[in-house]
Design an enzyme around this catalytic site. Structure first.
Site, PDB file in Angstrom:
ATOM      1  N   PHE A  35       0.806  -1.213   0.000  1.00 51.20           N
ATOM      2  CA  PHE A  35       0.000   0.000   0.000  1.00 51.20           C
ATOM      3  C   PHE A  35       0.840   1.265   0.000  1.00 51.20           C
ATOM      4  O   PHE A  35       0.504   2.243  -0.637  1.00 51.20           O
ATOM      5  CB  PHE A  35      -0.915   0.017   1.233  1.00 51.20           C
ATOM      6  CG  PHE A  35      -2.064  -0.947   1.133  1.00 51.20           C
ATOM      7  CD1 PHE A  35      -3.254  -0.569   0.535  1.00 51.20           C
ATOM      8  CD2 PHE A  35      -1.953  -2.233   1.636  1.00 51.20           C
ATOM      9  CE1 PHE A  35      -4.319  -1.447   0.429  1.00 51.20           C
ATOM     10  CE2 PHE A  35      -3.015  -3.123   1.540  1.00 51.20           C
ATOM     11  CZ  PHE A  35      -4.195  -2.729   0.937  1.00 51.20           C
ATOM     12  N   HIS A 120      -4.608  -6.208  11.642  1.00 48.69           N
ATOM     13  CA  HIS A 120      -5.337  -5.333  10.719  1.00 48.69           C
ATOM     14  C   HIS A 120      -6.510  -6.038  10.060  1.00 48.69           C
ATOM     15  O   HIS A 120      -7.080  -5.547   9.097  1.00 48.69           O
ATOM     16  CB  HIS A 120      -4.394  -4.774   9.651  1.00 48.69           C
ATOM     17  CG  HIS A 120      -3.367  -3.838  10.203  1.00 48.69           C
ATOM     18  ND1 HIS A 120      -2.173  -3.560   9.583  1.00 48.69           N
ATOM     19  CD2 HIS A 120      -3.346  -3.109  11.355  1.00 48.69           C
ATOM     20  CE1 HIS A 120      -1.460  -2.708  10.311  1.00 48.69           C
ATOM     21  NE2 HIS A 120      -2.153  -2.425  11.394  1.00 48.69           N
TER      22      HIS A 120
END
Ligand SMILES: [Zn+2]
Length: 251
Positions: A35, A120
């Site tokens: 990301f 996460h």
């Protein structure tokens, strides 16, 4: 590196309790885009579109955008790599007690790791915001593609959400506490493929070090915690991890 690797393997072998944390570097080796790097997904997509506040305000638009991101994230043929397998082998041999991951791709389970702590979340699932019933992300994607945006829970009717921690959302408290206590109890903390910059991952190794444990860092580049590391292995995780596991299991 050979000497550091042998010494790190000795530390892992001699430890009573070992905790490991994996980050993006372990996923990218399986072809999953990351990301945050220069050509990471947040260059192509606007992080604000995937913020919790967007999900609340416009769940339909959120899901339509999310479907595109999921296609980029979990393209066909994504499989566990040698680093995932090495960690599963270490665990199976009793040399890894707790595996914590920042990754949301479920590849540790695919490699055979039992119940990693996914701080996460897990992007392979969607969860109901009402009753927490979980379904496969593929089913949610299919329903959105078929025009059901946002997809809702078949049990209670509430909106489904990808089972990951979104921006603006708290990390799951229970998982975080489990990860922290595993880090505190560990004689050796193995940080793999994480730059150790993003909280809470960044502070997990500190719990181990502050309690007198040792830190092994395996990452291609220097990390934020490398200065604290007892063993700092700048290496490709898919090469270093299998060698580490092999050396631990040699004797
Ligand atoms: Zn529900």
């Amino acid at each position: 590196m050979d000497q550091t690797l042998s010494a790190a393997a000795n530390a892992v072998r001699d430890a009573e309790t070992v905790a490991a944390l994996t980050g993006a570097g372990v996923s990218t080796a399986s072809g999953i885009p990351d990301f945050r790097s220069e050509d990471g997904l947040w260059n192509e997509y606007d992080p604000n579109d995937f913020h919790m506040s967007r999900f609340r305000a416009d769940p339909a638009g959120f899901w339509r955008d999310r479907v595109e991101l999921i296609a980029d994230l979990f393209g066909d043929g994504v499989e566990p790599n040698a680093a995932h397998e090495a960690l599963a082998d270490l665990e199976a041999a009793g040399h890894l007690n707790t595996l914590i991951t920042q990754n949301v791709d479920g590849l540790h389970q695919a490699a055979g790791s039992d119940d990693p702590i996914e701080i996460h979340g897990n992007g392979r699932r969607a969860a109901c915001t009402g009753c927490n019933r979980r379904i496969d992300i593929d089913e949610a994607v299919q329903r959105v593609t078929a025009g059901e945006a946002p997809p809702t829970c078949e049990r209670c009717g509430d909106v489904l959400k990808p089972d990951v921690v979104l921006f603006g959302e708290q990390l799951p408290k229970h998982d975080l506490m489990r990860a922290q206590s595993a880090a505190r109890e560990a004689d050796v903390f193995l940080a793999v493929g994480s730059s150790l910059t993003v909280e809470p991952a960044a502070s997990l190794p500190r719990h181990t070090v502050d309690n007198g444990g040792q830190l092994v860092v395996v990452n291609l580049d220097r990390t934020e915690q490398s200065k604290r590391a007892d063993f700092d292995l700048r290496a490709d995780v898919t090469e270093a991890l299998p060698r580490l596991t092999e050396t631990v299991l040699e004797e």
